[in-house]
Write a protein that holds these residues in place. Sequence first.
Motif, mmCIF file in Angstrom:
data_model
loop_
_atom_site.group_PDB
_atom_site.id
_atom_site.type_symbol
_atom_site.label_atom_id
_atom_site.label_comp_id
_atom_site.label_asym_id
_atom_site.label_seq_id
_atom_site.Cartn_x
_atom_site.Cartn_y
_atom_site.Cartn_z
ATOM 1 N N HIS A 598 0.813 -1.209 0.000
ATOM 2 C CA HIS A 598 0.000 0.000 0.000
ATOM 3 C C HIS A 598 0.855 1.272 0.000
ATOM 4 O O HIS A 598 0.498 2.282 0.593
ATOM 5 N N GLY A 599 2.000 1.176 -0.669
ATOM 6 C CA GLY A 599 2.795 2.364 -0.902
ATOM 7 C C GLY A 599 2.474 2.942 -2.263
ATOM 8 O O GLY A 599 1.797 2.317 -3.089
ATOM 9 N N VAL A 600 2.959 4.139 -2.516
ATOM 10 C CA VAL A 600 2.676 4.808 -3.780
ATOM 11 C C VAL A 600 3.153 3.922 -4.934
ATOM 12 O O VAL A 600 4.296 3.482 -4.976
ATOM 13 N N GLY A 601 2.258 3.637 -5.863
ATOM 14 C CA GLY A 601 2.580 2.821 -7.020
ATOM 15 C C GLY A 601 2.443 1.333 -6.815
ATOM 16 O O GLY A 601 2.612 0.555 -7.762
ATOM 17 N N GLU A 604 0.452 -1.326 -9.028
ATOM 18 C CA GLU A 604 0.973 -1.901 -10.267
ATOM 19 C C GLU A 604 1.589 -3.285 -10.064
ATOM 20 O O GLU A 604 2.030 -3.904 -11.031
ATOM 21 N N TRP A 605 1.616 -3.755 -8.806
ATOM 22 C CA TRP A 605 2.323 -4.991 -8.489
ATOM 23 C C TRP A 605 1.434 -5.958 -7.719
ATOM 24 O O TRP A 605 0.451 -5.567 -7.103
ATOM 25 N N SER A 606 1.832 -7.230 -7.767
ATOM 26 C CA SER A 606 1.161 -8.243 -6.950
ATOM 27 C C SER A 606 1.399 -7.934 -5.483
ATOM 28 O O SER A 606 2.257 -7.131 -5.118
ATOM 29 N N ALA A 607 0.652 -8.594 -4.610
ATOM 30 C CA ALA A 607 0.715 -8.292 -3.184
ATOM 31 C C ALA A 607 2.101 -8.493 -2.594
ATOM 32 O O ALA A 607 2.490 -7.802 -1.648
ATOM 33 N N ASP A 608 2.888 -9.429 -3.146
ATOM 34 C CA ASP A 608 4.230 -9.667 -2.615
ATOM 35 C C ASP A 608 5.300 -8.807 -3.279
ATOM 36 O O ASP A 608 6.470 -8.869 -2.909
ATOM 37 N N GLY A 609 4.900 -8.002 -4.268
ATOM 38 C CA GLY A 609 5.843 -7.114 -4.926
ATOM 39 C C GLY A 609 6.735 -7.770 -5.952
ATOM 40 O O GLY A 609 7.694 -7.157 -6.427
ATOM 41 N N GLY A 615 -2.226 -4.051 -17.214
ATOM 42 C CA GLY A 615 -3.494 -3.329 -17.269
ATOM 43 C C GLY A 615 -3.704 -2.370 -16.125
ATOM 44 O O GLY A 615 -4.762 -1.762 -16.006
ATOM 45 N N THR A 616 -2.708 -2.228 -15.234
ATOM 46 C CA THR A 616 -2.854 -1.282 -14.136
ATOM 47 C C THR A 616 -2.352 0.080 -14.562
ATOM 48 O O THR A 616 -1.521 0.220 -15.441
ATOM 49 N N LYS A 617 -2.846 1.085 -13.893
ATOM 50 C CA LYS A 617 -2.427 2.453 -14.174
ATOM 51 C C LYS A 617 -2.170 3.149 -12.855
ATOM 52 O O LYS A 617 -3.035 3.188 -11.983
ATOM 53 N N LEU A 618 -0.992 3.670 -12.678
ATOM 54 C CA LEU A 618 -0.616 4.309 -11.438
ATOM 55 C C LEU A 618 -1.567 5.445 -11.112
ATOM 56 O O LEU A 618 -1.837 6.308 -11.935
ATOM 57 N N GLY A 619 -2.069 5.432 -9.878
ATOM 58 C CA GLY A 619 -3.006 6.458 -9.453
ATOM 59 C C GLY A 619 -4.432 5.972 -9.424
ATOM 60 O O GLY A 619 -5.292 6.598 -8.824
#
Length: 623
Positions: A598-601, A604-609, A615-619
């Motif tokens: 739950h940090g900025v951006g 765009e990533w799976s839960a484990d990073g 298909g994700t868009k930042l923001g």
Amino acid sequence: MKLKPVVNRRHFLKSAAAIPVFAIGCSQLSKSSAKRDAPGAFTRRVRPGDPAWPSAASWERLNREVEGRLIKVQSPLAACQNAGSNEACSEVLRKLKNPFYIGDEPGLTQNLGWIDAWTSTPSIYAVAAAKTEDVVAAVNFAREHNLRLVVKGGGHSYQGTSSAPDSLLIWTRRMNSITLHEAFVGEGCAPQQAPQPAVTVGAGAIWMQAYDAVTTKGGRYVQGGGCTTVGVAGLIQSGGFGSFSKNYGLAAAGLLEAEVVTADGTVRIANACKNADLFWGIKGGGGGSLGVVTRVTLRTRELPDYVGGVFGTIRAKSESAFRKLIARTVSFYVDRLFNRHWGEQIIFQRNNSIRISMVFQGLDRQQVENVWRTFFDWVADSPQEFSIEKEMIILDLPARDFWNAEAMRKAAAGAIVSDDRPGAAQGHFFWAGDGDQAGQVLHGCKSAWLPASLLKNDQQSRLADALFASSRHWNVSLHFNKGLAGAPAEEIVAARDTAMNPAVLDAFALAIIASGGPAALPGIPGHEPDVAAARRHAREIDKAMDALLKVAPSAGSYVSESDFFERSWQESFWGANYSNLAAVKKKYDPTGLFFVHHGVGSEEWSADGFTRLRGTKLGRKDR
């Protein structure tokens, strides 16, 4: 490969069991190599066992570059795996009650996890950074080899952001230098910035060290955290509250300059005159998302003459009496405590009692007694309805002695606990009230900023009713120092120029409803978490917050003390500021090297990073 050990030889031999099974996880399951979806952007980070995982020779090159400060990380809790009652395990569990010990171990975090959310898991390797160049080397290595990167200073993260399996850790604990300035001017800011007293603090320093230098030895004040073992840099990046925030504002608002290593390995100075957008972003935008902060420079202030606290517990003898006690407490707060002098907490408890743990600055003992006399008299006049469960105590002392261990032992020995390890830094202590947090496992945590409009005469009864309804499910703590309504106007203006959710500006308190248990981890016989009980507690916490939010349905939440499962976290943590934060993220970390839950951006990533989501868009809201 010769790597420097993280602990002394004797301790290492005691802890040299295999890494616990709960720390292995997916590293033995993933065998595929990393894939790119664009130049410089990966769809999947690598794990041990992947063909693209760095070779031993590569790790050794990094070790040479950081002058032998690369270490193979192992959790001290490895000694407990399948041997929960042995002497080594018992000793580790005992040490977990000391937050200074936890902070000095790269394989541990101040919290051991959150049921159904995360479990503290050591990184594979860590760079025990001693200087900025070490951080640059680690960032470059992680970027070039597509590694999951984690940053740890103090390690105080309810969200588990300083812990991740199969990762490279940048551990800044050794970067703890502190320098006082009589007349600091930010780089590139002369002549438009007037010189002012300040302190420069390394990223690995904790607030105990900062207060010792600035207040005990220097006779001034720096706005920081209440818990003495919290990392300085991490608190600044989350916004930061201390006991006296009602007078001195946000810790982040006191930031004058920072040195930051960004994802491209560049060392940048961020202040009002250089990289101003990055400077704004790290003031409350959350740690670990925009870069690695290696040092911060903070303004210092004049000390008041006195600080102190008022402590005690009052129990109501019936639910109707408790309703009356809540209503009286609310009106008393509005009339006498809603100002720059008072901070900390009043807790409304399920057993029909209120626990008072309020702290003040800028008042003397007689003034404090005058403030509280009418409230204490009101309670004493109704013995048939109320009783004093814990005697009301007023503590006061010179402000310069508030973080002086020797002075505190004389004034209130029971209020502090010293770091009792052989060779520990003299004078290091933590507040006794924070002791249960060391090594705890969270069951649930929710927070909400309560708007000052609820303190109006025609709204106080609604607030009191909501507090009563909420307390039927779980204890509700109002942290008055974690809302800026009632603070001086200049501190509101300074806080407005941070990335924090603007809701904090008009909040009179942050309501926190939380629960945790003692040190426990899966796979440790006799010390495994009680999952069923934790889930029951989490459900009651949900009900308690739902009841409170009936009078504040759109309340924001503080990123450092919030729900791991918050769905609309972008809006909740940052409100209208999130879109600007997302732009800063894209500018300085376009490929998403830095990831925290739950940090900025992070949307765009799976839960484990480890996997970039297509298909994700930042923001975009993560609903």
